[in-house]
Write an enzyme that holds these catalytic residues in place. Structure first.
Site, short mmCIF file in Angstrom:
data_model
loop_
_atom_site.label_atom_id
_atom_site.label_comp_id
_atom_site.label_asym_id
_atom_site.label_seq_id
_atom_site.Cartn_x
_atom_site.Cartn_y
_atom_site.Cartn_z
N GLU A 117 23.46 3.23 2.92
CA GLU A 117 23.39 1.81 3.29
C GLU A 117 22.23 1.56 4.24
O GLU A 117 21.82 2.46 4.97
CB GLU A 117 24.70 1.40 3.98
CG GLU A 117 25.63 0.54 3.13
CD GLU A 117 25.10 -0.87 2.86
OE1 GLU A 117 23.89 -1.12 2.97
OE2 GLU A 117 25.93 -1.74 2.53
N ASP A 118 21.74 0.35 4.24
CA ASP A 118 20.71 0.00 5.22
C ASP A 118 21.34 -0.21 6.59
O ASP A 118 20.83 0.26 7.59
CB ASP A 118 19.92 -1.25 4.78
CG ASP A 118 20.80 -2.43 4.38
OD1 ASP A 118 22.05 -2.29 4.38
OD2 ASP A 118 20.25 -3.50 4.07
N ASP A 153 27.37 -3.46 9.61
CA ASP A 153 27.50 -4.54 10.58
C ASP A 153 29.00 -4.74 10.85
O ASP A 153 29.59 -4.03 11.66
CB ASP A 153 26.81 -5.77 9.99
CG ASP A 153 26.75 -6.97 10.93
OD1 ASP A 153 26.75 -6.77 12.15
OD2 ASP A 153 26.68 -8.10 10.43
N PHE A 166 20.26 -9.67 15.05
CA PHE A 166 19.75 -9.71 13.68
C PHE A 166 18.38 -9.03 13.61
O PHE A 166 17.50 -9.33 14.40
CB PHE A 166 19.66 -11.14 13.16
CG PHE A 166 19.38 -11.19 11.69
CD1 PHE A 166 20.39 -10.99 10.77
CD2 PHE A 166 18.09 -11.41 11.22
CE1 PHE A 166 20.13 -11.00 9.41
CE2 PHE A 166 17.82 -11.43 9.85
CZ PHE A 166 18.84 -11.23 8.95
N ARG A 177 11.53 -7.51 3.46
CA ARG A 177 11.93 -6.15 3.10
C ARG A 177 10.73 -5.21 3.08
O ARG A 177 10.87 -4.00 3.22
CB ARG A 177 12.57 -6.12 1.70
CG ARG A 177 13.88 -6.86 1.59
CD ARG A 177 14.58 -6.47 0.29
NE ARG A 177 15.61 -7.41 -0.13
CZ ARG A 177 16.86 -7.43 0.32
NH1 ARG A 177 17.23 -6.57 1.24
NH2 ARG A 177 17.73 -8.31 -0.13
P1 IMP Z 1 28.72 -5.84 6.69
O1 IMP Z 1 29.55 -5.95 5.46
O2 IMP Z 1 29.04 -6.93 7.67
O3 IMP Z 1 28.78 -4.47 7.33
O4 IMP Z 1 27.23 -6.15 6.31
C1 IMP Z 1 26.51 -5.30 5.60
C2 IMP Z 1 25.34 -5.99 4.93
O5 IMP Z 1 24.92 -7.17 5.63
C3 IMP Z 1 24.15 -5.05 4.97
O6 IMP Z 1 24.13 -4.22 3.84
C4 IMP Z 1 22.98 -5.99 5.04
O7 IMP Z 1 22.57 -6.35 3.75
C5 IMP Z 1 23.52 -7.21 5.75
N1 IMP Z 1 23.16 -7.23 7.20
C6 IMP Z 1 23.95 -6.96 8.26
N2 IMP Z 1 23.29 -7.07 9.42
C7 IMP Z 1 22.01 -7.41 9.09
C8 IMP Z 1 20.83 -7.65 9.88
O8 IMP Z 1 20.77 -7.57 11.13
N3 IMP Z 1 19.70 -7.95 9.16
C9 IMP Z 1 19.68 -8.04 7.81
N4 IMP Z 1 20.77 -7.83 7.04
C10 IMP Z 1 21.92 -7.51 7.67
MG MG Z 2 22.77 -4.18 2.18
#
Ligand code: IMP
Ligand code: MG
Length: 180
Positions: free
Chosen positions: A103-104, A107, A156, A169
């Protein structure tokens, strides 16, 4: 490195490409050590993880490994919608295999929790999570990434695969939203 602007928002340099590159090499060593004798399947979560996955996979060149791609989406703009939908499925048989989700960023953890849940139903031997970035303060789910590039505050960020509505990206470094 200078500030960049997207959608009228200003972002400041946060993690340089050199630092990212060095850290990914370390993660590769950790994974190769843990996966010696296994043939893990790296599962890159598109779109954001493509850059990290490409580097991480090649940082693991001393083990036998495969890579595949899955697509899920849960984010719009700079706030999580909390809605997770699977867009592109998994075609490999993962039964009895070591799967490394790439994963990138983790969050809230909703995306990864949903994915881990879906994958467990397919009876893999084990599921590991590798994420370039981790926001521990934002975590809402019972998930623990096994390989973390950088733990960061609940801000962010973009670049190195991470986007704002599809843009940024292609930045080689990681930038953080400037607050004033
Ligand atoms: P989660 O489900 O809340 O953990 O979010 C995961 C996804 O939200 C990641 O795979 C990202 O694509 C996106 N995301 C979460 N935080 C950021 C951020 O700070 N910048 C850009 N994309 C984010
Ligand atoms: Mg993602």
């Amino acid at each position: 490195m200078k500030q960049v602007t997207y959608e009228g928002l200003t972002f400041e340099p946060y993690i340089t490409r050199e630092t990212i590159e060095a850290r990914i090499k370390e993660l590769g060593k950790d994974i190769m050590r843990d996966c010696a004798g296994k043939t893990p399947l790296f599962l890159c979560v598109l779109n954001g993880a493509f850059a990290f996955a490409a580097d991480l996979f090649r940082a693991c060149e001393d083990i036998d490994a495969e890579i595949s791609f899955i697509r899920l989406k849960s984010y719009e703009g700079t706030g999580s919608t909390g809605v997770v939908k699977e867009v592109l499925g998994l075609h490999e048989n993962i039964e009895g295999r070591t799967v490394i989700i790439v994963e990138d960023i983790v969050d809230t953890g909703n995306t990864i929790a949903r994915l881990v849940n879906d994958l467990k139903a397919k009876n893999p031997a084990e599921i590991k999570i590798a994420t370039l970035l981790f926001k521990p303060e934002a975590l809402q789910c019972d998930v623990r990434p096994d390989y973390v590039g950088f733990s960061i505050p609940k801000k962010f960020i973009l670049g190195f695969g991470l986007d704002l509505n599809g843009m940024a990206r292609n930045l080689g470094d990681i930038y953080m939203l400037k607050e004033d």
